[in-house]
Design an enzyme around this catalytic site. Structure first.
Site, PDB file in Angstrom:
ATOM      1  N   GLY A   8       0.833  -1.213   0.000  1.00  0.00           N
ATOM      2  CA  GLY A   8       0.000   0.000   0.000  1.00  0.00           C
ATOM      3  C   GLY A   8       0.858   1.250   0.000  1.00  0.00           C
ATOM      4  O   GLY A   8       0.489   2.282   0.572  1.00  0.00           O
ATOM      5  N   ILE A  35      -1.171  -1.837  -5.434  1.00  0.00           N
ATOM      6  CA  ILE A  35      -2.034  -2.696  -6.257  1.00  0.00           C
ATOM      7  C   ILE A  35      -2.073  -2.216  -7.704  1.00  0.00           C
ATOM      8  O   ILE A  35      -2.222  -2.996  -8.622  1.00  0.00           O
ATOM      9  CB  ILE A  35      -3.438  -2.821  -5.641  1.00  0.00           C
ATOM     10  CG1 ILE A  35      -4.226  -3.938  -6.312  1.00  0.00           C
ATOM     11  CG2 ILE A  35      -4.195  -1.504  -5.664  1.00  0.00           C
ATOM     12  CD1 ILE A  35      -5.391  -4.438  -5.491  1.00  0.00           C
ATOM     13  N   TYR A 142     -14.459  -2.462   8.787  1.00  0.00           N
ATOM     14  CA  TYR A 142     -13.080  -1.963   8.959  1.00  0.00           C
ATOM     15  C   TYR A 142     -12.600  -2.266  10.373  1.00  0.00           C
ATOM     16  O   TYR A 142     -11.511  -2.808  10.588  1.00  0.00           O
ATOM     17  CB  TYR A 142     -13.105  -0.456   8.691  1.00  0.00           C
ATOM     18  CG  TYR A 142     -11.807   0.287   8.859  1.00  0.00           C
ATOM     19  CD1 TYR A 142     -10.795   0.189   7.912  1.00  0.00           C
ATOM     20  CD2 TYR A 142     -11.614   1.151   9.945  1.00  0.00           C
ATOM     21  CE1 TYR A 142      -9.620   0.918   8.044  1.00  0.00           C
ATOM     22  CE2 TYR A 142     -10.438   1.880  10.075  1.00  0.00           C
ATOM     23  CZ  TYR A 142      -9.446   1.755   9.126  1.00  0.00           C
ATOM     24  OH  TYR A 142      -8.281   2.485   9.260  1.00  0.00           O
ATOM     25  N   LYS A 146      -9.762  -4.847  11.880  1.00  0.00           N
ATOM     26  CA  LYS A 146      -8.657  -4.330  12.706  1.00  0.00           C
ATOM     27  C   LYS A 146      -8.517  -5.149  13.994  1.00  0.00           C
ATOM     28  O   LYS A 146      -7.408  -5.505  14.401  1.00  0.00           O
ATOM     29  CB  LYS A 146      -8.858  -2.850  13.055  1.00  0.00           C
ATOM     30  CG  LYS A 146      -8.720  -1.896  11.883  1.00  0.00           C
ATOM     31  CD  LYS A 146      -7.339  -1.912  11.261  1.00  0.00           C
ATOM     32  CE  LYS A 146      -7.164  -0.827  10.215  1.00  0.00           C
ATOM     33  NZ  LYS A 146      -5.985  -1.035   9.353  1.00  0.00           N
TER      34      LYS A 146
HETATM   35  C1  AKB Z   1     -10.630   6.247   8.720  1.00  0.00           C
HETATM   36  O1  AKB Z   1     -11.223   7.310   8.944  1.00  0.00           O
HETATM   37  O2  AKB Z   1     -11.165   5.247   8.250  1.00  0.00           O
HETATM   38  C2  AKB Z   1      -9.168   6.164   9.107  1.00  0.00           C
HETATM   39  C3  AKB Z   1      -8.983   5.672  10.505  1.00  0.00           C
HETATM   40  C4  AKB Z   1      -9.251   6.552  11.634  1.00  0.00           C
HETATM   41  O3  AKB Z   1      -8.604   4.554  10.690  1.00  0.00           O
HETATM   42  N1  AKB Z   1      -8.553   7.452   8.945  1.00  0.00           N
END
Ligand code: AKB
Length: 318
Positions: A8, A35, A142, A146
């Protein structure tokens, strides 16, 4: 240190991490990968660049073997808001890509950096002074990726002795490359609009408080945790790190100190507002400070002054 791979590398963090690593270790020691190719001067001109899709295990293995990589900084990821538009692709890249990196790293005994985020927290996490070790029930794909990434990195360290390390990064503010599809992106866009039009329409409410950091501090933190004496680390992954915590109204006021005519209004995007409302207001980063000496250089005033100067120069407005 042997050779380094940054995945990335053409994204918001990679665009500044790669030049910093090349300055520290030499241009030939750092292989950038992305990518798809696009020209980002300091990354694409300063050393080798490889095309690499991290959802493809064999492709990662081939690049790692070809360059005899010893350390991987895994920055390839889809951000929080865009991840909600395409959750399955986000999972495949954000979780699947990292799982692939760890599999290759285990075979080759590579050290690995994993960028977790304030997105690893959720609405049941304490919002103020968010502890290092606390409830993590995020509501975005997301955030789910994580949390699993943090756990998997810990697992590979405990089970296979892999040197995995990582940070929970806040919203990152930078002028080299734009972020794309994040919830904290307003804190970058506002500077471009302040210079171009002296006005900005913000997609978060005026009082939405979030942790933030200026990119030079983020790059320093990433390099510092990877170089830290392992004997001093009782955590290794997912260190809370923050440099400042502000609302859109407070950022606008900081900009108005330099551009008195700057005006902000609010057109709230319900998706990004809901994500921001599920994240902490301000994290406790005392573990990072105690274990490896984390100390940010930029607060809101210093970051604002530098961003305005750099974005104005970039837009030819000086
Ligand atoms: C997002 O806003 O998705 C990122 C983060 C805070 O991980 N900047």
């Amino acid at each position: 240190m042997g050779k380094i791979l940054v995945t990335g590398a053409l994204g918001q963090i990679g665009s500044e991490l790669v030049p910093a690593l090349r300055e520290r270790h030499g241009g030939a020691a750092v292989i950038a990968s992305g990518i798809r190719y696009r020209s980002v001067g300091a990354v694409t001109e300063g050393g080798t660049i490889e095309l690499l899709d991290c959802t493809k295990l064999d492709d990662i293995r081939a690049v790692v073997e070809k360059h005899d990589i010893e350390t991987i900084y895994h920055m390839a990821a889809m951000l929080s808001a865009i991840g909600e538009d395409k959750p399955e692709e986000a999972w495949e890249l954000n979780f699947g890509g990292f799982a692939n990196v760890l599999k290759v790293a285990r075979r080759r005994d590579c050290a690995v950096f994993f960028p977790s985020s304030i997105g690893a927290f959720g609405p049941s996490t304490p919002r103020l002074n968010t502890p290092q070790d606390t409830v993590q029930r995020p509501t975005t794909i997301y955030g789910v990726a994580k949390v699993v990434g943090e756990l998997l990195a810990d697992y590979y360290a405990a089970r296979f002795g892999l040197d995995t390390r990582g940070l929970r990064l806040p919203g990152l503010i930078s002028y080299v490359a734009l972020p794309g599809g994040g919830t904290t992106d307003y804190a970058v866009e506002i500077f471009y609009q302040a210079i171009r039009e002296q006005r900005f329409s913000c997609f978060l409410r005026a009082d939405t408080r979030l942790d933030m950091m200026y990119m030079p501090d983020a790059v320093a933190a990433i390099m510092q945790v990877m170089e830290a004496d392992a004997g001093r680390l009782s955590h290794r992954n997912a260190f809370n790190v923050s440099a400042m915590s502000f609302t859109p109204a407070e950022l606008a006021a900081a900009i108005q100190r330099h551009i008195p005519d700057f005006a902000i209004d609010y057109e709230v995007d319900p998706l990004r507002q809901a994500i921001a409302d599920s994240w902490p207001d301000a994290m406790d980063d005392s573990a990072a400070r105690a274990e490896w000496g984390w100390q940010p250089r930029y607060d809101l005033a210093a970051m604002t002054e530098d961003m305005l100067e750099k974005v104005a120069a970039k837009l030819g407005a000086t």
